[in-house]
Write a protein that holds these residues in place. Sequence first.
Motif, mmCIF file in Angstrom:
data_model
loop_
_atom_site.group_PDB
_atom_site.id
_atom_site.type_symbol
_atom_site.label_atom_id
_atom_site.label_comp_id
_atom_site.label_asym_id
_atom_site.label_seq_id
_atom_site.Cartn_x
_atom_site.Cartn_y
_atom_site.Cartn_z
ATOM 1 N N VAL A 1 35.773 36.245 68.096
ATOM 2 C CA VAL A 1 34.680 36.743 68.920
ATOM 3 C C VAL A 1 35.243 37.482 70.132
ATOM 4 C CG1 VAL A 1 32.756 36.068 70.406
ATOM 5 C CG2 VAL A 1 33.050 34.978 68.174
ATOM 6 N N MET A 2 36.294 36.921 70.705
ATOM 7 C CA MET A 2 36.916 37.545 71.871
ATOM 8 C C MET A 2 37.912 38.635 71.488
ATOM 9 S SD MET A 2 35.322 36.055 74.182
ATOM 10 C CE MET A 2 34.283 34.608 74.380
ATOM 11 N N ASP A 3 38.627 38.440 70.388
ATOM 12 C CA ASP A 3 39.585 39.454 69.953
ATOM 13 C C ASP A 3 38.908 40.788 69.694
ATOM 14 O OD1 ASP A 3 41.858 37.959 70.160
ATOM 15 O OD2 ASP A 3 41.977 37.399 68.051
ATOM 16 N N ARG A 4 37.793 40.763 68.973
ATOM 17 C CA ARG A 4 37.085 42.000 68.642
ATOM 18 C C ARG A 4 36.440 42.631 69.871
ATOM 19 N NH1 ARG A 4 39.150 44.258 64.331
ATOM 20 N NH2 ARG A 4 39.495 42.709 62.709
ATOM 21 N N ALA A 5 36.113 41.815 70.861
ATOM 22 C CA ALA A 5 35.470 42.348 72.063
ATOM 23 C C ALA A 5 36.462 42.999 73.011
ATOM 24 C CB ALA A 5 34.726 41.233 72.789
ATOM 25 N N GLY A 6 37.748 42.659 72.886
ATOM 26 C CA GLY A 6 38.737 43.109 73.861
ATOM 27 C C GLY A 6 38.844 44.610 73.986
ATOM 28 N N GLN A 7 38.944 45.324 72.868
ATOM 29 C CA GLN A 7 39.152 46.769 72.922
ATOM 30 C C GLN A 7 37.970 47.522 73.518
ATOM 31 O OE1 GLN A 7 41.197 48.588 69.606
ATOM 32 N NE2 GLN A 7 39.938 50.410 69.715
ATOM 33 N N PRO A 8 36.718 47.303 73.049
ATOM 34 C CA PRO A 8 35.604 48.034 73.671
ATOM 35 C C PRO A 8 35.377 47.640 75.132
ATOM 36 C CG PRO A 8 34.795 46.449 72.045
ATOM 37 C CD PRO A 8 36.272 46.527 71.869
ATOM 38 N N LEU A 9 35.644 46.389 75.487
ATOM 39 C CA LEU A 9 35.503 45.988 76.887
ATOM 40 C C LEU A 9 36.520 46.703 77.763
ATOM 41 C CD1 LEU A 9 34.888 42.128 76.652
ATOM 42 C CD2 LEU A 9 33.273 43.870 77.442
ATOM 43 N N ASN A 10 37.733 46.821 77.257
ATOM 44 C CA ASN A 10 38.769 47.525 78.010
ATOM 45 C C ASN A 10 38.399 48.994 78.195
ATOM 46 O OD1 ASN A 10 41.331 46.957 79.263
ATOM 47 N ND2 ASN A 10 42.280 48.298 77.765
ATOM 48 N N GLN A 11 37.844 49.618 77.142
ATOM 49 C CA GLN A 11 37.429 51.008 77.252
ATOM 50 C C GLN A 11 36.255 51.152 78.220
ATOM 51 O OE1 GLN A 11 36.456 52.912 73.532
ATOM 52 N NE2 GLN A 11 36.058 54.895 74.497
ATOM 53 N N ALA A 12 35.332 50.184 78.183
ATOM 54 C CA ALA A 12 34.198 50.230 79.108
ATOM 55 C C ALA A 12 34.680 50.103 80.554
ATOM 56 C CB ALA A 12 33.214 49.111 78.780
ATOM 57 N N LEU A 13 35.707 49.279 80.772
ATOM 58 C CA LEU A 13 36.268 49.139 82.112
ATOM 59 C C LEU A 13 36.899 50.452 82.570
ATOM 60 C CD1 LEU A 13 36.796 47.143 84.421
ATOM 61 C CD2 LEU A 13 38.961 46.554 83.317
ATOM 62 N N VAL A 14 37.604 51.123 81.678
ATOM 63 C CA VAL A 14 38.166 52.440 82.000
ATOM 64 C C VAL A 14 37.046 53.412 82.353
ATOM 65 C CG1 VAL A 14 39.410 54.428 81.059
ATOM 66 C CG2 VAL A 14 40.237 52.124 80.590
ATOM 67 N N GLY A 15 35.970 53.377 81.568
ATOM 68 C CA GLY A 15 34.854 54.289 81.812
ATOM 69 C C GLY A 15 34.174 54.061 83.155
ATOM 70 N N ARG A 16 34.152 52.814 83.621
ATOM 71 C CA ARG A 16 33.497 52.513 84.892
ATOM 72 C C ARG A 16 34.391 52.768 86.106
ATOM 73 N NH1 ARG A 16 29.260 48.965 84.708
ATOM 74 N NH2 ARG A 16 29.054 49.484 86.925
ATOM 75 N N LEU A 17 35.706 52.634 85.939
ATOM 76 C CA LEU A 17 36.624 52.740 87.069
ATOM 77 C C LEU A 17 37.264 54.120 87.215
ATOM 78 C CD1 LEU A 17 38.562 49.328 86.888
ATOM 79 C CD2 LEU A 17 36.777 49.984 88.515
ATOM 80 N N ILE A 18 37.359 54.869 86.115
ATOM 81 C CA ILE A 18 38.131 56.110 86.122
ATOM 82 C C ILE A 18 37.253 57.238 85.605
ATOM 83 C CG2 ILE A 18 40.235 57.234 85.278
ATOM 84 C CD1 ILE A 18 41.343 54.379 84.810
ATOM 85 N N THR A 19 37.356 58.396 86.225
ATOM 86 C CA THR A 19 36.523 59.533 85.845
ATOM 87 C C THR A 19 37.392 60.762 85.572
ATOM 88 O OG1 THR A 19 36.237 60.166 88.172
ATOM 89 C CG2 THR A 19 34.576 58.704 87.214
ATOM 90 N N GLY A 20 36.747 61.805 85.062
ATOM 91 C CA GLY A 20 37.428 63.080 84.847
ATOM 92 C C GLY A 20 38.488 63.001 83.767
#
Length: 433
Positions: A120-139
Amino acid sequence: MTEHTRWRDRFTRALPATGESKIIALNALIGSVGTGMFLAGSALYFTRFAGLSETQLGLGMGIAGLVGLATTVPMGRLADRFGPRNVLLVVVLWRAIGYIAYLNVNGFTEFVVTACLLFVMDRAGQPLNQALVGRLITGTERNRTMGFIRSLRNLGFTIGFGIAGIALTTGSETAFRWLFIGNAISFLFVFAFVSMLPKVGPATAPKGEDGGKGAASAVVPPLRDWRFVAAMASNGVLFLHDAVLITVLPLWVADHTPSPVWMITVLVTTNTLITVLGQVRVTRHIDSLPSAARATNWSAVLLAFACCAFAASGVVDTPAWAAVTLMAALLLLTVAELLHSASSWEISFALSPEAAQGRYLAFFNLGFSAAEIAGPAVVLWLLARTGSSGWLILAVCFPLAAALSWVGTRPRKPAAPEPAGTEPATVSTPTAA
């Protein structure tokens, strides 16, 4: 400017540009070292020391994979509700505990329960990490950071596999158990670094996007956005290149070509080196939805040619020609892999509404997960039934996937103007683009 200063400036420009992107990239390296250690030795540990047969291990992993697949989008929804950073902290801590829990598994039932809770957590790791990138970093730095993540993950896996070789050589249970412990420790380091990142609150829609409510719940669910579904399905088909590289290629080289077996190591090492050195460079040229669509098309074309080269490697007569065709196939596949990875990040970011980025990115990741779970079995079955002709069938699938991606990413038609004298609509349905 001295030569030393020029080299220092080049090195600085080669690194992630922001503090947040540096931390996220470092996490990718640390976590993948631990994961590489675990992956290299886990199958042998479970079958030798945890009382599982090979069939039970495969069945248990399949069940856990399906559970992880089913919970990916709900985990993304939690990221929209509580912020991806907060949810990711829980995920990495859970994973650290879960890999230690594997050491107490004895038998099939205990393994399935533990694996399901962990997946449950393994599969969530990659999209959560990408979502964090999307919220913190732009351009442009956003896609560049994703490139660093992928490059450093490949490097980390290589280091982890090398460390695991010590345990595989000794064959002792203690050495195998330390691979699990080392993986858990790597996630504790990841937890510490993620906690250093700025806090990211719940997702909110821009003013006017959801009727003024500003809530992620007002956004159309990704399953009802046909454009996003098309892009997700296309991504899953194109991601079969990963199944070809990791699972199919070694078996094809060993059983269906006159090439020496050591060629497998040459091919995999070449792919790893090109990925580590080239992924960030490729992202520089993919910074918009149109450029991502073009990269997807080129990726599909290169994958089709790679399949043709793989087919040729199975019909040539000499080891030398087999090696040449295999290397050509590997190079085509690797460049296609770099293009597809960079384009998939840009497409998924561009088509995800800001108010539901976690949910949408998790849904987009389902294509990747499905290809990872079912891809090796499907491609191996196809080649077992048709031989070299199976590569030609697979070659046709990639351009079709690119066409499906075009359906999802082509520009929307502008809305028709309101007739004069009519009242404006009071309820609007948000879109995903």
